[in-house]
Design an enzyme around this catalytic site. Structure first.
Site, PDB file in Angstrom:
ATOM      1  N   LYS A  39       0.689  -1.079  -0.044  1.00  0.00           N
ATOM      2  CA  LYS A  39       0.016  -0.015   0.083  1.00  0.00           C
ATOM      3  C   LYS A  39       0.904   1.491  -0.075  1.00  0.00           C
ATOM      4  CE  LYS A  39      -3.788  -0.451   2.248  1.00  0.00           C
ATOM      5  NZ  LYS A  39      -4.356  -0.603   3.346  1.00  0.00           N
ATOM      6  N   ARG A 108      -3.499   2.967   8.563  1.00  0.00           N
ATOM      7  CA  ARG A 108      -3.795   1.720   7.719  1.00  0.00           C
ATOM      8  C   ARG A 108      -2.529   0.718   7.672  1.00  0.00           C
ATOM      9  NH1 ARG A 108      -6.317   3.465   2.326  1.00  0.00           N
ATOM     10  NH2 ARG A 108      -7.808   1.580   2.410  1.00  0.00           N
ATOM     11  N   GLY A 117      -8.426  -7.255   4.506  1.00  0.00           N
ATOM     12  CA  GLY A 117      -9.329  -7.403   5.799  1.00  0.00           C
ATOM     13  C   GLY A 117      -8.678  -8.416   6.907  1.00  0.00           C
ATOM     14  N   MET A 119      -5.850  -7.251   8.547  1.00  0.00           N
ATOM     15  CA  MET A 119      -5.269  -6.501   9.397  1.00  0.00           C
ATOM     16  C   MET A 119      -6.065  -5.250   9.757  1.00  0.00           C
ATOM     17  SD  MET A 119      -0.920  -7.005   8.823  1.00  0.00           S
ATOM     18  CE  MET A 119      -0.881  -6.530   7.145  1.00  0.00           C
ATOM     19  N   ARG A 352      -3.370  -1.269  -6.622  1.00  0.00           N
ATOM     20  CA  ARG A 352      -2.595  -2.485  -6.400  1.00  0.00           C
ATOM     21  C   ARG A 352      -2.694  -3.491  -7.680  1.00  0.00           C
ATOM     22  NH1 ARG A 352      -5.652  -4.526  -0.792  1.00  0.00           N
ATOM     23  NH2 ARG A 352      -7.781  -4.863  -2.089  1.00  0.00           N
ATOM     24  N   HIS A 468      -1.474 -43.781  -0.543  1.00  0.00           N
ATOM     25  CA  HIS A 468      -1.847 -44.423  -1.905  1.00  0.00           C
ATOM     26  C   HIS A 468      -2.894 -43.896  -2.544  1.00  0.00           C
ATOM     27  CE1 HIS A 468      -3.500 -48.094  -4.239  1.00  0.00           C
ATOM     28  NE2 HIS A 468      -2.122 -48.243  -4.598  1.00  0.00           N
ATOM     29  N   SER A 799      17.593 -40.609 -11.049  1.00  0.00           N
ATOM     30  CA  SER A 799      16.133 -40.016 -10.822  1.00  0.00           C
ATOM     31  C   SER A 799      15.908 -39.993  -9.438  1.00  0.00           C
ATOM     32  CB  SER A 799      15.282 -40.845 -11.749  1.00  0.00           C
ATOM     33  OG  SER A 799      13.771 -40.595 -11.402  1.00  0.00           O
ATOM     34  N   CYS A 867      11.237 -38.135 -10.170  1.00  0.00           N
ATOM     35  CA  CYS A 867      10.027 -38.798 -10.405  1.00  0.00           C
ATOM     36  C   CYS A 867       9.123 -38.872  -9.121  1.00  0.00           C
ATOM     37  CB  CYS A 867      10.406 -40.034 -11.151  1.00  0.00           C
ATOM     38  SG  CYS A 867      11.288 -41.157  -9.770  1.00  0.00           S
ATOM     39  N   TYR A 887      15.099 -32.901 -16.232  1.00  0.00           N
ATOM     40  CA  TYR A 887      13.868 -33.237 -16.581  1.00  0.00           C
ATOM     41  C   TYR A 887      12.915 -33.328 -15.101  1.00  0.00           C
ATOM     42  CZ  TYR A 887      14.347 -38.160 -15.835  1.00  0.00           C
ATOM     43  OH  TYR A 887      14.810 -39.352 -15.411  1.00  0.00           O
TER      44      TYR A 887
END
Length: 915
Positions: A39, A108, A117, A119, A352, A468, A799, A867, A887
């Site tokens: 702000k 503020r 909203g 704080m 903002r 799982h 991997s 992986c 990768y």
């Protein structure tokens, strides 16, 4: 800054030499968000742009940090505030709270990241029993002055003194009732004056002190309250949810007041430079005449659409439209604006970069590229993988009237509706008959795979995000809700009892929301995702709104693919998943889990292998499995022709392929009581007991199986090699990679590799084919990471199995801990996020980095990938890019997210922060 201490005295620890704690709005800019908060930085930026911003100053986040650390404000802060207040008073030609013509200010909050909203804010500071008279005289409006005073007491009492806000609301309602009016604007000055007296009595009774009449005391206490609100419960909860660091602190903005409650020619509003819901350009926002800012936020009175301001105040409307265009071009993004009109004079109170929906984010990013305001790299910073994931999963119709009966962990996003079934067999059977089903279990295991595939979604009363059920469901793109503990699942009686005692019988319709974790009775309508249809090749850009979204996603993905360095592979175990992954943009398979190939119809062959007492029996079992494994790989290599396919040899403990010990014991006992033949069941039970381990995930599994069960790994290697040879002889381009799991020492890998090389050579000789099959390992144990330099001598690729690496580094059992104590850890701030969801950079991540560096020091051309589930997590993808992996591999439905985040990581620009 405390009422109980001499404000001129501070602790020695608070003296921070050479640090400036207060900045005038004319001194900052939008790039100082860390110091001035969002702000304050944006108020300074608008001031620099020459926009009509009320004068003021900002107390920095550094001052807040000192206050939070020591319990008192920095020693120099009071003098700096006094100097800036004096300058403000000189600029405005009036003093704070003076009796005849008072300067009033707002205090503020303003953290680096928007926390709407969460704080505290206090308006109209400086009013007192004396100065309210001067304000009334200066404004020529008694009603306005007393309305402003009652607002100050109400906000100050609640925010600073901790008085229950309902007490003020009840008094206000009573005043309206007594006056027989519906809204507070109909109260007259005399009514408001009485209300002020009532409010002051409430403060005296509830806070044990009078409302302060000294304007400087008001301001100092309000500043302290804003600092304190950083650690308020709602602020901490919001930060956890939004993953905002807890150590940033908040800035405090002290701004001269402008008034929207001076009559019909005054008002306040909120405006957006584009529609934050759709991204479309136009006039969006709300306006409220004769009101202050909190009235719009609180919804006390109905606002009018911003477009109506044109007929109410054409001059202010035109000026606002021009300012909105200026701000959007300057910030090069959607701007969220707060403004006040005071008797025809427009004032800008805040701007903002505005929050937006996922769809709006993609549309706006491409619009701004087309307008020449940003380039492709910046467009990638305006969207996130989390937003893309939101767009990919179907959602329930928000307007549907449904009965929620439970809530669990949102394990795999999406919306699923079906008949409740309580075992895998029924799920498959009903699904084949055309029924849509939800598989309901206490928890799932590999036995449930067929049912999981057949079901629309999975609901369990136990387990967490990496159980799982959750991992497999995400891999298949299935909706899943786990750990819904308030639901009592009785699989034997085929029913589920929900809170309140209602019983869901097998066949009853239920709906589960994998994005929220909510469980509903009955059918909730769902809306399909056009974005998934696009990735599947069933939808293209066109003229309607959904097509516009698809076009925006298509363009952003093209940007990402051009920018990214990381390649993206899939975790896939069969040709169907592989083909889907390829459509989603996978550049190979990073993990094929061969254990999933041993289930279903092959279960009996695996049982025979486990029960084999002689070498002949074992070889016969392996011989029977070989052609089936080979066919699996032929189909997989065909689906991914020309792309790498990493096949992990058998990893889980053998007991997972045998029946449940309790179920088997019952079967044996029943057979014995009936004097029925049960030799096979008895052998199975003996095997289950023999293979039982206290901690099977740290027991006989992975490479250890290959070393103690002769022929197991060589059978799999032979199947891979023969399948590759068959594809190559058929003019295909198989690119198989063989991965050895759970290696902890190079000696294990060397033994398995020697056997594998021999098998590959035999297949090459028999088929007349030259095979280039690389052999590598998973790095999923801390010792493997620490000795990666040695292991790289025998491995052509690493991997990282970050699921197990996280378990072993933390000492967590991922199937247990999320449901038992992770909630407490998250609430206490020990975790910002589960380490199974986003990689723990300091612990697990350090081992990944160390192993990558050590491995490449030994073998510079070592290929590195990941992986584990982290391969599809947006934040983790950025980490893997930074440490130089080649990768990431993830479930098919997470591939677009990984592609996008890999592009964002590559194009990350310093100074761009669009949270």
């Amino acid at each position: 800054m405390s009422e109980n201490k001499d404000p001129h005295v501070g602790h020695e620890a608070q003296r921070v030499e050479g640090v400036k704690f207060v900045y005038d709005f004319t001194e900052g800019n939008k790039d100082l968000k860390d110091l001035l908060g969002g702000k304050g930085a944006n108020l300074a930026e608008m001031t620099n742009l020459g926009l009509p911003v009320p004068p003021g100053f900002t107390i920095t986040t550094e001052a807040c940090k000192v206050y939070l650390d020591s319990g008192d404000a920095p020693a120099a802060l009071r003098d700096e505030v006094s100097a800036h207040l004096a300058a403000l008073e000189g600029k405005m030609g009036k003093k704070l709270g003076q009796a005849d013509d008072p300067l009033l200010v707002s205090v503020r909050s303003g953290a680096k990241f928007s926390m709407p909203g969460m704080m505290d804010t206090v308006l109209n500071i400086g009013l007192s029993d004396k100065s309210v008279q001067g304000l009334a005289q200066q404004a020529g409006d008694d009603r306005f002055a007393w309305d402003s005073y009652r607002r100050l007491i109400q906000m100050f009492g609640k925010t600073v003194l901790g008085v229950d806000g309902d007490l003020f609301e009840e008094a206000l309602e009573a005043a309206k009732t007594a006056k027989k009016v519906a809204v507070d604007t109909e109260l007259e000055a005399a009514d408001l004056k009485k209300l002020v007296t009532k409010f002051k009595k409430i403060v005296k009774t509830e806070a044990g002190r009078d409302f302060p009449q000294d304007p400087r005391e008001q301001m100092d206490l309000a500043i302290k309250a804003v600092f304190d609100s950083w650690n308020g419960d709602r602020a901490k909860l919001y930060r956890r949810q939004e993953r905002i660091p807890h150590d940033l602190g908040t800035a405090v903005n002290v701004c001269s007041m402008v008034f929207g409650n001076l009559g019909p020619d005054s008002g306040t509003g909120v405006a957006f430079t584009r529609d934050p819901a759709s991204g479309h350009q136009g006039v969006y926002g709300d306006y409220l005449q004769n009101a202050q800012g909190e009235d719009v936020v609180a919804g006390i009175r109905n606002t009018v659409p911003l477009a109506e301001l044109e007929s109410i105040d054409k001059k202010s409307y035109d000026q606002l439209m021009q300012i909105m265009e200026t701000l959007e071009n300057h910030y090069k993004d959607l701007c969220d604006i707060e403004f006040t009109i005071e008797r025809g004079q427009l004032w800008m109170l805040q701007t903002r970069v505005g929050k937006r929906t996922a769809g709006a984010a993609f549309r706006i990013a491409t619009q701004l590229v087309d307008q020449g305001l940003i380039d492709e790299a910046e467009a990638l910073q305006r969207v996130t993988g989390a937003q893309l994931a939101q767009l990919m999963f179907p959602k329930f119709d928000d307007e549907a009237k449904v009965a929620q009966v439970g809530r669990g962990i949102a394990a795999s996003p999406g919306a699923a509706v079906g008949k409740a079934v309580f075992d895998s067999y029924t799920a498959v059977k009903w699904s084949r008959s055309g029924e849509k089903v939800i598989l309901v279990r206490r928890e799932t295991n590999p036995d449930d795979l067929d049912g999981m595939i057949a079901a629309e979604g999975i609901l369990t009363s136990r387990g967490g995000k990496t159980s799982h059920a959750a991992v497999v469901a995400r891999g298949m793109g299935k909706t899943c809700v786990c750990g819904a503990e308030e639901l009592e699942v009785d699989t034997k009686r085929r029913r589920m009892t929900v809170p309140g005692g209602h019983v869901v019988e097998e066949g009853d319709l239920i709906s589960i929301d994998g994005s929220s974790g909510k469980v509903y009775l009955g059918e909730v309508p769902v809306v399909p995702s056009p974005v998934v249809e696009y990735f599947e090749g069933r939808m293209h850009a066109g003229a309607n709104d959904a097509d516009e979204l698809v076009e925006a996603v298509h363009r952003i993905m093209a940007f990402a693919d051009r920018k990214r360095r990381l390649r993206v592979r899939a975790n896939a175990d069969n040709a169907e998943d592989a083909l889907r992954a390829r459509r989603f943009g996978a550049q190979g398979i990073g993990l094929c889990r061969t254990e999933h190939m041993f289930l279903g119809d092959r279960r009996e062959l695996v049982e025979r292998l486990i029960l084999a007492d002689t070498e002949v029996e074992r070889e016969e079992s392996l011989k029977a499995l070989l052609p089936l494994q080979k066919q699996d790989f032929v189909e997989l290599f065909s689906a991914m022709d020309g792309l790498p396919v990493t096949v992990r040899l058998l990893d889980p403990p053998l007991h997972e392929f045998l029946p449940d010990i309790t179920e088997l014991s019952v079967r044996v006992a029943l057979a014995e009581s009936r004097q029925e033949p049960h030799e096979n069941e008895l052998r199975l039970l003996q095997a289950v007991h023999r293979l039982h381990e206290q901690n099977p995930m740290l027991g006989l599994r992975g490479v250890r199986l290959g070393l103690v069960i002769p022929g197991l790994f060589t059978m799999q290697v032979r199947a891979i090699a023969e399948a590759a040879a068959e594809r190559k002889n058929a003019k295909g381009d198989p690119r198989a990679e063989i991965m050895i799991p759970l290696v902890g020492t190079v000696q294990e890998l060397e033994i398995v590799r020697e056997e594998a090389d021999q098998v590959i050579a035999e297949v090459e000789a028999a088929t007349g084919t030259s095979l280039k099959l690389s052999i590598g390992t998973m790095i999923e144990l801390p010792r493997a990471a620490l000795t990666a330099g040695q292991i790289a001598e025998a491995a052509e690729f690493f991997s990282f199995g970050t699921n197990d690496l996280t378990q072993t580094v933390w000492g967590f059992s991922r199937d247990d801990v999320e449901a038992s104590f992770f909630t407490a850890y998250l609430e206490k701030g020990i975790f910002g996020v589960s380490p199974f969801e986003t990689i723990d950079k300091d612990g697990v991540g350090s081992l990944v980095k160390l192993a990558a560096e050590a491995g490449r020091a030994t073998r510079p051309d070592l290929k590195l990938g990941v992986c584990g589930e982290h391969g599809g997590d947006p934040e983790s993808v950025h980490f893997f890019h930074e440490v130089g992996l080649d990768y990431v591999s993830c479930s098919p439905f997470r591939i677009p997210v990984a592609r996008l985040e890999a592009g964002r990581a590559a194009s990350q620009s310093t100074g761009s922060d669009h949270r």
